[in-house]
Design an enzyme around this catalytic site. Structure first.
Site, PDB file in Angstrom:
ATOM      1  N   GLU A  85       4.166   1.796  -0.558  1.00  0.00           N
ATOM      2  CA  GLU A  85       5.062   2.000  -1.702  1.00  0.00           C
ATOM      3  C   GLU A  85       4.270   2.121  -3.000  1.00  0.00           C
ATOM      4  OE1 GLU A  85       7.888   2.963  -1.203  1.00  0.00           O
ATOM      5  OE2 GLU A  85       9.087   1.732   0.145  1.00  0.00           O
ATOM      6  N   ASP A 120       2.793  -0.474  13.533  1.00  0.00           N
ATOM      7  CA  ASP A 120       1.701   0.449  13.833  1.00  0.00           C
ATOM      8  C   ASP A 120       2.291   1.764  14.342  1.00  0.00           C
ATOM      9  OD1 ASP A 120      -1.153   0.723  13.929  1.00  0.00           O
ATOM     10  OD2 ASP A 120      -0.988   0.842  16.108  1.00  0.00           O
ATOM     11  N   SER A 132     -14.689   2.415  12.911  1.00  0.00           N
ATOM     12  CA  SER A 132     -15.768   1.474  12.603  1.00  0.00           C
ATOM     13  C   SER A 132     -15.746   0.303  13.596  1.00  0.00           C
ATOM     14  CB  SER A 132     -15.687   0.987  11.163  1.00  0.00           C
ATOM     15  OG  SER A 132     -14.375   0.670  10.814  1.00  0.00           O
ATOM     16  N   PHE A 148     -14.766   0.239  16.755  1.00  0.00           N
ATOM     17  CA  PHE A 148     -15.296   0.642  18.064  1.00  0.00           C
ATOM     18  C   PHE A 148     -16.815   0.815  18.000  1.00  0.00           C
ATOM     19  CE2 PHE A 148     -11.265   2.767  20.096  1.00  0.00           C
ATOM     20  CZ  PHE A 148     -10.617   1.540  20.012  1.00  0.00           C
ATOM     21  N   ARG A 190      -4.349   9.432  17.523  1.00  0.00           N
ATOM     22  CA  ARG A 190      -4.732   9.511  16.107  1.00  0.00           C
ATOM     23  C   ARG A 190      -5.516  10.798  15.912  1.00  0.00           C
ATOM     24  NH1 ARG A 190      -1.665   6.032  15.854  1.00  0.00           N
ATOM     25  NH2 ARG A 190      -1.769   3.967  14.920  1.00  0.00           N
ATOM     26  N   TYR A 228       0.838  -1.205   0.000  1.00  0.00           N
ATOM     27  CA  TYR A 228       0.000   0.000   0.000  1.00  0.00           C
ATOM     28  C   TYR A 228       0.872   1.254   0.000  1.00  0.00           C
ATOM     29  CZ  TYR A 228      -3.724   3.230   1.471  1.00  0.00           C
ATOM     30  OH  TYR A 228      -4.623   4.273   1.548  1.00  0.00           O
ATOM     31  N   ARG A 250     -10.716  -0.866  10.827  1.00  0.00           N
ATOM     32  CA  ARG A 250     -10.280   0.494  11.174  1.00  0.00           C
ATOM     33  C   ARG A 250     -10.882   0.870  12.528  1.00  0.00           C
ATOM     34  NH1 ARG A 250      -9.874   4.156   5.764  1.00  0.00           N
ATOM     35  NH2 ARG A 250     -11.218   2.722   4.652  1.00  0.00           N
TER      36      ARG A 250
END
Ligand SMILES: NC(=O)c1ccc[n+]([C@@H]2O[C@H](COP(=O)([O-])OP(=O)(O)OC[C@H]3O[C@@H](n4cnc5c(N)ncnc54)[C@H](O)[C@@H]3O)[C@@H](O)[C@H]2O)c1
Length: 315
Positions: A149, A275, A191, A193, A213, A147, A188
């Protein structure tokens, strides 16, 4: 603003694409939405199918496309790790071959073309917040590289077409965006949570929840896209689009529980590899060049997103 342009949106049946289709139709344009429905669905654009200026076509951007349009928004690409890691070779092909095909089309038509790039081009950044002239810190051989690169190579192609063929390009680097029509199971955080809260399941936090975030609501992002496309020819970007408000993952979980009236408890699991601990856009360019900044608060955006998932899950 009412205009009458013919606009191609690749990945138009996805989360962001469907909102963009809606917005551009509302402004009086003709919209050609193409999608291979890899992560997008007809459901996202079902309400537009009867619109006289809307056309939906199944097409994979890794193959050439011959249509007549004035502008192209290139959004086709699976966007969440679960989806883009399912078939990583196809993910790179979608970004790279897709960019080549769409740039070739834009060149033939002398059309403006906007690329939906990503904050992932900054990788695990050593500079905070990230300005556009930061080159990034990306692992070229990891599980996210297809994704990251792929998107970096797409940006290279955009700028080479600009330098070599004087194409009118616009590159937006999108930071974490959320809202109605996100996928319920794409892993993600927003969504995840909300779905867990609405189902009364424990809310899973990876790590201790202190990582931060920023979250941009979809209507703000779409406004940024439209403003960027409308800039003078010499504006190419890249321009960061996102929200600077930083929240810890723990705070997000608490807001979701509160706003959805859920009784869910929190559970903690180990952090996955690669992460990033923190990521935040520097929006100076977007402010000065586009006169744009996000205006929807996290609570407002979460309420709209919770309403959407509530309806979706009760169908
Ligand atoms: N949502 C975000 O937070 C975010 C952040 C950074 C970048 N982006 C970028 O914005 C774009 C849209 O993301 P999204 O969140 O709406 O994701 P999404 O998965 O909902 O949308 C992507 C769309 O592209 C389609 N698609 C995938 N491969 C294709 C192919 N080969 N040919 C044709 N269509 C194809 C999918 O079916 C889907 O409809 C993506 O390019 C993504 O990389 C999104």
């Amino acid at each position: 603003m009412h205009t009458n342009r013919r606009i191609l949106i690749t990945g138009g049946a996805g989360f962001l694409g469907s909102h963009l289709c809606e917005r551009l139709l509302n402004e009086g344009n003709e919209v050609l939405c193409i999608d291979n429905f890899y992560t997008g669905t007809r459901r996202n654009v079902a309400h537009l199918l009867d619109h006289p200026n809307f056309e939906l076509m199944r097409h994979d951007v890794t193959f050439p496309l011959y249509v007549e349009v004035d502008e192209i928004y290139n959004l086709a690409c699976p966007a969440s790790p679960i989806h883009y890691q399912r078939d990583p070779v196809q993910t790179t092909k979608t970004s790279v071959h897709g960019a080549i095909n769409m740039l070739g089309l834009a060149k033939r038509l002398n059309a403006r073309i906007l690329q939906a790039s990503t904050s992932e081009v900054y990788g695990d950044p050593s500079v905070h917040p990230q300005p556009e002239d930061y080159w990034g810190n990306v692992n070229p051989i990891g599980i996210r590289s297809c994704y990251d690169e792929g998107k970096r190579c797409a940006e290279t192609l955009f700028f080479d077409y600009h330098r070599q063929h004087q194409l009118h390009i616009k590159v937006a680097r999108i930071f974490n965006t959320y809202g109605p029509r996100m996928h319920p199971n794409d892993g993600r955080v927003v969504s995840n949570f909300i779905v867990q809260a609405l189902q009364g399941l424990p809310i899973t936090i990876y790590g201790d929840g202190s990582q931060t975030r920023s979250f941009c609501f979809v209507s703000d992002l779409i406004e940024g896209f439209v403003r960027l496309m409308a800039t003078d020819d010499e504006v190419t970007g890249p321009i960061n689009l996102g929200n600077t408000g930083e929240f810890t993952i723990r705070e997000l979980a608490d807001r979701v529980i509160d706003l959805s009236g859920s009784g869910s408890e929190l559970i903690f699991k180990p952090l996955p590899g690669d992460d990033p601990q923190q990521r935040q856009p520097d929006l100076s360019r977007a402010r000065s060049i586009l006169n744009w900044q996000p205006s929807v608060s996290l609570d407002e955006g979460l309420k709209a997103t919770i309403r959407y998932f509530d309806t979706l899950l009760s169908e």
